[in-house]
Structures are given as C-alpha cells and as structure tokens.
Design a protein around this motif. Structure first.
Motif, PDB file in Angstrom:
ATOM      1  N   ASN A 273       0.832  -1.196   0.000  1.00  0.00           N
ATOM      2  CA  ASN A 273       0.000   0.000   0.000  1.00  0.00           C
ATOM      3  C   ASN A 273       0.873   1.255   0.000  1.00  0.00           C
ATOM      4  O   ASN A 273       0.995   1.963   0.991  1.00  0.00           O
ATOM      5  N   HIS A 274       1.518   1.493  -1.138  1.00  0.00           N
ATOM      6  CA  HIS A 274       2.351   2.677  -1.293  1.00  0.00           C
ATOM      7  C   HIS A 274       2.495   2.965  -2.780  1.00  0.00           C
ATOM      8  O   HIS A 274       2.656   2.046  -3.574  1.00  0.00           O
ATOM      9  N   ASN A 275       2.451   4.218  -3.171  1.00  0.00           N
ATOM     10  CA  ASN A 275       2.535   4.553  -4.594  1.00  0.00           C
ATOM     11  C   ASN A 275       3.955   4.871  -5.063  1.00  0.00           C
ATOM     12  O   ASN A 275       4.151   5.244  -6.210  1.00  0.00           O
ATOM     13  N   LEU A 276       4.944   4.723  -4.189  1.00  0.00           N
ATOM     14  CA  LEU A 276       6.350   4.976  -4.519  1.00  0.00           C
ATOM     15  C   LEU A 276       6.582   6.387  -5.049  1.00  0.00           C
ATOM     16  O   LEU A 276       7.493   6.643  -5.815  1.00  0.00           O
ATOM     17  N   GLN A 277       5.733   7.306  -4.618  1.00  0.00           N
ATOM     18  CA  GLN A 277       5.828   8.692  -5.076  1.00  0.00           C
ATOM     19  C   GLN A 277       6.278   9.573  -3.925  1.00  0.00           C
ATOM     20  O   GLN A 277       5.771   9.472  -2.814  1.00  0.00           O
TER      21      GLN A 277
END
Length: 132
Positions: free
Chosen positions: A30-34
C-alpha cells in the motif's frame, strides 16, 4: 462516491480499489512509490531544487507535483537519469560508448542495466515489504 469528493481522487482511485480487493490485497504494498512534500495535511506543495536531495534519498520512483519546465526536472534528467539534453535515458538499449555517442548503437530495449537509482528503489521496496 467517496473518492469523487476527495482531493486528487484520480491518483488514489485504482490503488484504493486494488489494495482493498480480496483477490489482490495479499500481493500489493500500500504505497505509490511517489515522493511528495506537504506544508498542509491536504495538498502536496510544488517540488523544486531544494527538494532534490530528499527526493533522491527517499528511494521513490516518482515525485510530484512539479512546475512545468522547472529547473529541478533538468537536474533529475542529468543527475539521476544520466540523460543528456534531448537524448534518451541510457540503458540496455544504448550500446555505444559513454558520452554523446552512448545511443549511437541500439541494443535490446528489454535489457536492463540497473544503476544507483535502482539500488535506492530496491532498498525502499524492501523497507516497505518489511513493514507488511
């Protein structure tokens, strides 16, 4: 309905669906790597050259928002992506010597040659997976 009334709903819709899907939620982090920087709780502020080191050290694959044609984008191209002005990002598809002729000979676009950024991204993904 909830997301239609949320800030930046288009950027959270699909991740929210995937992370809450019983079929997918065991295989998704649960992470958008942004990378984003916030001055208030609700909206990320525009990134600039002062954020470059934090962006790079975050291990994130993406960053936003940026102003169009901001100098930090050129710095990312040059220092992180090793991309020359108007040239493609070097990779396995560029078989020539370094410098101006790096992409003088084309190779296989499916061949990846990970650089330092890939190592930072790997460390970030491992960190995210260790928190699961």
């Amino acid at each position: 309905m909830y997301l239609s009334n949320s800030l930046s709903s288009q950027s959270v819709y699909f991740p929210t669906i995937l992370c809450n899907s019983p079929h997918q939620n065991k295989t998704i982090v649960n992470h958008n790597l942004q990378y984003s920087a916030y001055e208030t709780k609700h909206e990320p502020r525009v990134l600039n050259s002062n954020d470059f080191n934090d962006l790079m050290n975050s291990g994130s694959a993406f960053g936003s928002p940026f102003l169009q044609d901001d100098s930090v984008l050129d710095r990312i191209d040059q220092q992180l992506l090793n991309r020359g002005q108007g040239k493609p990002v070097p990779g396995g598809w560029c078989l020539g010597e370094s410098g101006d002729e790096a992409c003088g000979i084309w190779g296989d676009a499916d061949v990846l040659k990970p650089g330092l950024g890939a190592k930072r991204l790997e460390e970030r993904v491992v960190e995210l997976l260790s928190n699961v």
